[in-house]
Design a protein around this motif. Structure first.
Motif, mmCIF file in Angstrom:
data_model
loop_
_atom_site.group_PDB
_atom_site.id
_atom_site.type_symbol
_atom_site.label_atom_id
_atom_site.label_comp_id
_atom_site.label_asym_id
_atom_site.label_seq_id
_atom_site.Cartn_x
_atom_site.Cartn_y
_atom_site.Cartn_z
ATOM 1 N N ILE A 46 7.483 15.472 -1.583
ATOM 2 C CA ILE A 46 7.786 14.086 -1.188
ATOM 3 C C ILE A 46 8.613 13.460 -2.312
ATOM 4 N N VAL A 47 9.894 13.331 -2.063
ATOM 5 C CA VAL A 47 10.799 12.811 -3.084
ATOM 6 C C VAL A 47 11.396 11.463 -2.684
ATOM 7 N N ALA A 48 10.897 10.881 -1.603
ATOM 8 C CA ALA A 48 11.439 9.615 -1.108
ATOM 9 C C ALA A 48 11.275 8.519 -2.161
ATOM 10 N N GLU A 49 12.329 7.783 -2.361
ATOM 11 C CA GLU A 49 12.332 6.680 -3.320
ATOM 12 C C GLU A 49 11.324 5.622 -2.900
ATOM 13 N N GLY A 50 10.402 5.292 -3.784
ATOM 14 C CA GLY A 50 9.463 4.216 -3.532
ATOM 15 C C GLY A 50 8.251 4.595 -2.700
ATOM 16 N N PHE A 51 8.113 5.874 -2.323
ATOM 17 C CA PHE A 51 6.961 6.249 -1.492
ATOM 18 C C PHE A 51 5.647 5.982 -2.222
ATOM 19 N N LYS A 52 5.585 6.354 -3.497
ATOM 20 C CA LYS A 52 4.335 6.186 -4.246
ATOM 21 C C LYS A 52 3.898 4.725 -4.258
ATOM 22 N N GLU A 53 4.818 3.824 -4.529
ATOM 23 C CA GLU A 53 4.500 2.399 -4.559
ATOM 24 C C GLU A 53 4.067 1.886 -3.191
ATOM 25 N N ASP A 54 4.778 2.321 -2.150
ATOM 26 C CA ASP A 54 4.428 1.894 -0.787
ATOM 27 C C ASP A 54 3.054 2.412 -0.390
ATOM 28 N N PHE A 55 2.739 3.641 -0.776
ATOM 29 C CA PHE A 55 1.454 4.247 -0.454
ATOM 30 C C PHE A 55 0.318 3.498 -1.161
ATOM 31 N N ILE A 56 0.466 3.250 -2.453
ATOM 32 C CA ILE A 56 -0.573 2.531 -3.206
ATOM 33 C C ILE A 56 -0.738 1.119 -2.654
ATOM 34 N N THR A 57 0.362 0.459 -2.328
ATOM 35 C CA THR A 57 0.308 -0.891 -1.761
ATOM 36 C C THR A 57 -0.462 -0.886 -0.446
ATOM 37 N N ALA A 58 -0.193 0.087 0.429
ATOM 38 C CA ALA A 58 -0.883 0.165 1.721
ATOM 39 C C ALA A 58 -2.385 0.375 1.521
ATOM 40 N N VAL A 59 -2.758 1.219 0.559
ATOM 41 C CA VAL A 59 -4.174 1.461 0.283
ATOM 42 C C VAL A 59 -4.839 0.190 -0.245
ATOM 43 N N LEU A 60 -4.186 -0.483 -1.187
ATOM 44 C CA LEU A 60 -4.769 -1.706 -1.752
ATOM 45 C C LEU A 60 -4.881 -2.803 -0.696
ATOM 46 N N ASN A 61 -3.906 -2.900 0.203
ATOM 47 C CA ASN A 61 -3.994 -3.882 1.290
ATOM 48 C C ASN A 61 -5.178 -3.578 2.199
ATOM 49 N N SER A 62 -5.411 -2.301 2.481
ATOM 50 C CA SER A 62 -6.544 -1.905 3.302
ATOM 51 C C SER A 62 -7.864 -2.263 2.620
ATOM 52 N N ILE A 63 -7.944 -2.023 1.337
ATOM 53 C CA ILE A 63 -9.158 -2.349 0.571
ATOM 54 C C ILE A 63 -9.380 -3.863 0.561
ATOM 55 N N GLN A 64 -8.302 -4.605 0.423
ATOM 56 C CA GLN A 64 -8.381 -6.068 0.408
ATOM 57 C C GLN A 64 -8.909 -6.585 1.748
ATOM 58 N N GLU A 65 -8.457 -5.994 2.861
ATOM 59 C CA GLU A 65 -8.923 -6.405 4.186
ATOM 60 C C GLU A 65 -10.420 -6.167 4.356
ATOM 61 N N LYS A 66 -10.941 -5.126 3.706
ATOM 62 C CA LYS A 66 -12.368 -4.805 3.790
ATOM 63 C C LYS A 66 -13.208 -5.624 2.808
ATOM 64 N N LYS A 67 -12.529 -6.479 2.039
ATOM 65 C CA LYS A 67 -13.188 -7.351 1.057
ATOM 66 C C LYS A 67 -13.998 -6.553 0.033
ATOM 67 N N LEU A 68 -13.380 -5.463 -0.453
ATOM 68 C CA LEU A 68 -13.981 -4.641 -1.489
ATOM 69 C C LEU A 68 -13.249 -4.868 -2.804
ATOM 70 N N ARG A 69 -13.843 -4.413 -3.880
ATOM 71 C CA ARG A 69 -13.223 -4.478 -5.207
ATOM 72 C C ARG A 69 -12.719 -3.092 -5.585
ATOM 73 N N VAL A 70 -11.790 -3.056 -6.537
ATOM 74 C CA VAL A 70 -11.163 -1.811 -6.959
ATOM 75 C C VAL A 70 -11.358 -1.618 -8.460
ATOM 76 N N VAL A 71 -11.753 -0.407 -8.831
ATOM 77 C CA VAL A 71 -11.787 -0.016 -10.236
ATOM 78 C C VAL A 71 -10.851 1.188 -10.362
ATOM 79 N N PRO A 72 -9.655 0.985 -10.929
ATOM 80 C CA PRO A 72 -8.701 2.090 -11.014
ATOM 81 C C PRO A 72 -9.004 2.986 -12.212
ATOM 82 N N THR A 73 -9.500 4.196 -11.953
ATOM 83 C CA THR A 73 -9.719 5.141 -13.045
ATOM 84 C C THR A 73 -8.551 6.116 -13.168
#
Length: 97
Positions: A46-73
Motif C-alpha cells: 500500500i503506497v497510496a499517498e496519505g493512506f496511513k493518515e486517512d486510516f488512523i483518522t477513520a479509526v479515531l472517528n469510530s472510537i470517538q463515536e463510541k465515546k471511548l478513550r484512546v491510549v496510543p502505545t
C-alpha cells in the motif's frame, strides 16, 4: 482525504481496512472504556499517498463515536495524535503525548 472503510474485528481485537486487495490493521486491547492502540500494520504494497493518515483518522472517528478513550502505545499513532490536535480530547485525563 479519501474515505477509508474500516471494520472493527473484535474477535482479533483490531480495526481493519482493505485497500487494493491488502489488509491494513490497527491492533488494540480494551480496558474500562479505553482502547490501547498497540500496533499499526500497513503492508508495504500500500503506497497510496496519505493512506496511513486517512486510516488512523477513520479509526479515531469510530472510537470517538463510541465515546471511548484512546491510549496510543504505538509510536506511529502517538505521533499522529501529536500532529492532529483535534483528537486530543480522546486521551484519558492525565495522559499527554
Amino acid at each position: 482525504m479519501n474515505e477509508v472503510v474500516i471494520k472493527d474485528n473484535s474477535f482479533l481485537r483490531q480495526f481493519e481496512a482493505t485497500f487494493e486487495g491488502h489488509l491494513a490493521k490497527i491492533e488494540y486491547s480494551s480496558q474500562e472504556r479505553k482502547l490501547f492502540l498497540t500496533k499499526l500494520v500497513i503492508p508495504e504494497e500500500i503506497v497510496a499517498e496519505g493512506f496511513k493518515e486517512d486510516f488512523i483518522t477513520a479509526v479515531l472517528n469510530s472510537i470517538q463515536e463510541k465515546k471511548l478513550r484512546v491510549v496510543p502505545t504505538s509510536p506511529q499513532i502517538a505521533g499522529f495524535l501529536r500532529k492532529n490536535s483535534q483528537f486530543k480530547e480522546l486521551l484519558p485525563v492525565g495522559i499527554r503525548i
